[in-house]
Design an enzyme around this catalytic site. Structure first.
Site, PDB file in Angstrom:
ATOM      1  N   LYS A 114       0.822  -1.210   0.000  1.00 54.68           N
ATOM      2  CA  LYS A 114       0.000   0.000   0.000  1.00 54.68           C
ATOM      3  C   LYS A 114       0.848   1.249   0.000  1.00 54.68           C
ATOM      4  O   LYS A 114       0.454   2.273  -0.560  1.00 54.68           O
ATOM      5  CB  LYS A 114      -0.993  -0.010   1.175  1.00 54.68           C
ATOM      6  CG  LYS A 114      -2.091  -1.047   0.965  1.00 54.68           C
ATOM      7  CD  LYS A 114      -3.404  -0.732   1.625  1.00 54.68           C
ATOM      8  CE  LYS A 114      -4.459  -1.746   1.159  1.00 54.68           C
ATOM      9  NZ  LYS A 114      -5.714  -1.670   1.860  1.00 54.68           N
ATOM     10  N   LYS A 196      -4.334 -10.384  -6.817  1.00 53.78           N
ATOM     11  CA  LYS A 196      -5.601 -10.717  -6.164  1.00 53.78           C
ATOM     12  C   LYS A 196      -6.705  -9.729  -6.578  1.00 53.78           C
ATOM     13  O   LYS A 196      -6.424  -8.569  -6.894  1.00 53.78           O
ATOM     14  CB  LYS A 196      -5.446 -10.764  -4.636  1.00 53.78           C
ATOM     15  CG  LYS A 196      -5.382  -9.432  -3.944  1.00 53.78           C
ATOM     16  CD  LYS A 196      -5.757  -9.557  -2.466  1.00 53.78           C
ATOM     17  CE  LYS A 196      -5.984  -8.166  -1.888  1.00 53.78           C
ATOM     18  NZ  LYS A 196      -6.784  -8.073  -0.709  1.00 53.78           N
ATOM     19  N   LYS A 199     -10.600  -4.425  -4.021  1.00 56.33           N
ATOM     20  CA  LYS A 199     -11.602  -3.360  -4.051  1.00 56.33           C
ATOM     21  C   LYS A 199     -11.041  -2.098  -4.691  1.00 56.33           C
ATOM     22  O   LYS A 199     -11.759  -1.302  -5.235  1.00 56.33           O
ATOM     23  CB  LYS A 199     -11.998  -2.997  -2.623  1.00 56.33           C
ATOM     24  CG  LYS A 199     -12.937  -3.960  -1.981  1.00 56.33           C
ATOM     25  CD  LYS A 199     -13.701  -3.221  -0.895  1.00 56.33           C
ATOM     26  CE  LYS A 199     -14.049  -4.144   0.237  1.00 56.33           C
ATOM     27  NZ  LYS A 199     -13.100  -4.066   1.348  1.00 56.33           N
TER      28      LYS A 199
HETATM   29  P1  ATP Z   1      -8.451  -3.338  -0.585  1.00 52.86           P
HETATM   30  O1  ATP Z   1      -8.162  -3.882  -1.948  1.00 52.86           O
HETATM   31  O2  ATP Z   1      -9.088  -1.978  -0.593  1.00 52.86           O
HETATM   32  O3  ATP Z   1      -7.293  -3.477   0.366  1.00 52.86           O
HETATM   33  P2  ATP Z   1      -9.738  -5.809  -0.043  1.00 52.86           P
HETATM   34  O4  ATP Z   1     -10.373  -6.158  -1.327  1.00 52.86           O
HETATM   35  O5  ATP Z   1      -8.467  -6.505   0.333  1.00 52.86           O
HETATM   36  O6  ATP Z   1      -9.570  -4.254   0.025  1.00 52.86           O
HETATM   37  P3  ATP Z   1     -10.750  -5.984   2.690  1.00 52.86           P
HETATM   38  O7  ATP Z   1     -11.870  -5.209   3.260  1.00 52.86           O
HETATM   39  O8  ATP Z   1      -9.379  -5.549   3.065  1.00 52.86           O
HETATM   40  O9  ATP Z   1     -10.826  -6.036   1.098  1.00 52.86           O
HETATM   41  O10 ATP Z   1     -10.935  -7.534   3.057  1.00 52.86           O
HETATM   42  C1  ATP Z   1     -12.081  -8.122   3.606  1.00 52.86           C
HETATM   43  C2  ATP Z   1     -11.905  -9.623   3.634  1.00 52.86           C
HETATM   44  O11 ATP Z   1     -11.854 -10.154   2.313  1.00 52.86           O
HETATM   45  C3  ATP Z   1     -10.601 -10.091   4.311  1.00 52.86           C
HETATM   46  O12 ATP Z   1     -10.881 -11.200   5.116  1.00 52.86           O
HETATM   47  C4  ATP Z   1      -9.718 -10.483   3.172  1.00 52.86           C
HETATM   48  O13 ATP Z   1      -8.797 -11.497   3.523  1.00 52.86           O
HETATM   49  C5  ATP Z   1     -10.716 -10.990   2.147  1.00 52.86           C
HETATM   50  N1  ATP Z   1     -10.229 -10.811   0.776  1.00 52.86           N
HETATM   51  C6  ATP Z   1      -9.842  -9.658   0.190  1.00 52.86           C
HETATM   52  N2  ATP Z   1      -9.494  -9.853  -1.095  1.00 52.86           N
HETATM   53  C7  ATP Z   1      -9.665 -11.193  -1.337  1.00 52.86           C
HETATM   54  C8  ATP Z   1      -9.475 -12.026  -2.481  1.00 52.86           C
HETATM   55  N3  ATP Z   1      -9.076 -11.532  -3.638  1.00 52.86           N
HETATM   56  N4  ATP Z   1      -9.760 -13.340  -2.363  1.00 52.86           N
HETATM   57  C9  ATP Z   1     -10.192 -13.858  -1.192  1.00 52.86           C
HETATM   58  N5  ATP Z   1     -10.400 -13.132  -0.073  1.00 52.86           N
HETATM   59  C10 ATP Z   1     -10.137 -11.815  -0.133  1.00 52.86           C
END
Ligand code: ATP
Ligand code: LTN
Length: 331
Positions: A114, A196, A199
């Site tokens: 990040k 991955k 969001k």
């Molecule tokens: P950002 O990309 O803004 O960091 P994020 O997509 O990682 O956000 P979070 O709110 O940080 O989302 O994560 C919420 C949950 O979703 C966490 O338990 C995280 O491990 C899971 N998660 C996030 N991305 C993935 C993914 N691509 N596959 C599986 N689980 C995920």
């Protein structure tokens, strides 16, 4: 009767959750509710480590909360609340930061990723983010933490902090374990299957939002990046197909073997369509429930209030114990 084991997990209100969030974490949140004493949080304090637009953030917090209810998180069974509504998280985070080493935090890959992504805003909160996450978990004395695999390192840190604290002061914190699903623990981007699904990805075709309509879901899967081969098979090097197979397996409960059989002799086009349709079918009930709940402002408010009160009560006990142990005076 033996007390139920405790679960805590959180999700940032940074955008509408995507299929990775759902399969990696949220689907388990719903499943585990009967067996465990669960607490789930919209972690808004975490989300401001990256600059947010206040109007958009407010809307996202409300919608993320409603989505949890729409998914089947039951506010009568579980505690569902907004992190900033319970001041104990920030309080415990300060204490724990005094038991966390600079070197430990420097090794966190999410911090490295990040800060590389936002070089103009490498703030102290981004650095101490995992301490707040440890406070979230330890304040509830959680036994299990359902998350995607990307959060494993943060969870290890929470365990190290707990162990260090317990070694000095005796048994204060429960040691938490990660609960990571077999399929869906790391859903990859549809446009770059080596990254991955995230969001914060700027390309809308890279991820499936849980609120995308059926046509959009099918269109995004049709455009998913795969390879020049034609066989639907789970093999090293076929990142795109491996990702689609994992998604299909997670939404239909079919094994890789069954999937390979189902699509033997068929092309990628047929397979992508099937993944799109199965995903849309899986998300449809939640989407109609969301439309109903988001319109009911009074109900959402009532649930938030009840959740915050329950969360405060549970965690205040931990804070009081911690204050006593470190030697603070009580009034
Ligand atoms: P950002 O990309 O803004 O960091 P994020 O997509 O990682 O956000 P979070 O709110 O940080 O989302 O994560 C919420 C949950 O979703 C966490 O338990 C995280 O491990 C899971 N998660 C996030 N991305 C993935 C993914 N691509 N596959 C599986 N689980 C995920
Ligand atoms: N860091 C997590 C979100 C999060 C969390 C938590 C998850 C904050 N606090 C406590 C589990 C338990 C993330 O970025 N996905």
């Amino acid at each position: 009767m033996e007390a139920k084991k405790r679960i805590f997990s959180g999700i940032q209100p940074t955008n509408t959750p995507h299929l990775g969030n759902y399969l990696g974490a949220l689907a388990n949140w719903v499943k585990l509710q009967d067996e465990y004493d669960c607490t789930y949080s919209i972690v808004d304090l975490h989300s401001i480590t990256v600059r947010q637009d206040p109007v958009k953030l407010k809307k996202q917090i409300n919608e993320s909360y409603a989505l949890l209810l729409a998914m089947g998180v039951d506010p009568d069974k579980s505690t569902v609340f907004i992190q900033s509504h319970n001041c104990n998280h920030a309080e415990l985070s300060w204490i724990l930061s005094c038991y966390t080493q600079f070197g430990e935090l420097s090794r966190m890959t999410q911090f490295k990723d990040k800060s590389a992504k936002h070089p103009e805003n490498i703030n102290a909160g981004l650095f101490t983010y995992p301490v707040l996450m440890a406070a979230d978990i330890l304040a509830y004395q959680a036994d299990l933490v359902p998350v995607g695999i990307d959060q494993k390192q943060h969870l290890e840190l929470a365990r190290n902090i707990a162990q260090r604290f317990n070694q000095i002061y005796g048994d204060v914190f429960t040691m938490p374990d990660a609960y990571i699903p077999k399929t869906g623990a790391k859903v990859m981007s549809l446009q770059d299957p080596t990254k991955k699904m995230s969001k914060s990805d700027e390309n809308p075709n890279a991820s499936i939002s849980v609120l995308d309509d059926r046509d959009t879901i099918i269109r995004k899967f049709k455009r998913a990046v795969t390879d020049s081969d034609t066989e639907v098979a789970y093999r090293e090097g076929k990142d795109g197909i491996n990702n689609l197979m994992s998604i299909y397996s997670a939404v239909t409960d079919k094994t890789f073997e069954e999937i390979e059989k189902e699509f033997a002799g068929k092309g990628y086009g047929d397979f992508k369509l099937a993944v799109g349709e199965a995903t849309a079918d899986r998300l449809a009930p939640m989407q109609s429930e969301f439309a109903r709940i988001i319109a009911d402002k009074a109900y959402i408010q009532e649930c938030m209030k009840k959740g915050a009160e329950k969360a405060f009560k549970t965690t205040r006990k931990t804070i009081q114990k911690v204050y006593k142990k470190v030697g603070f005076l009580t009034l």
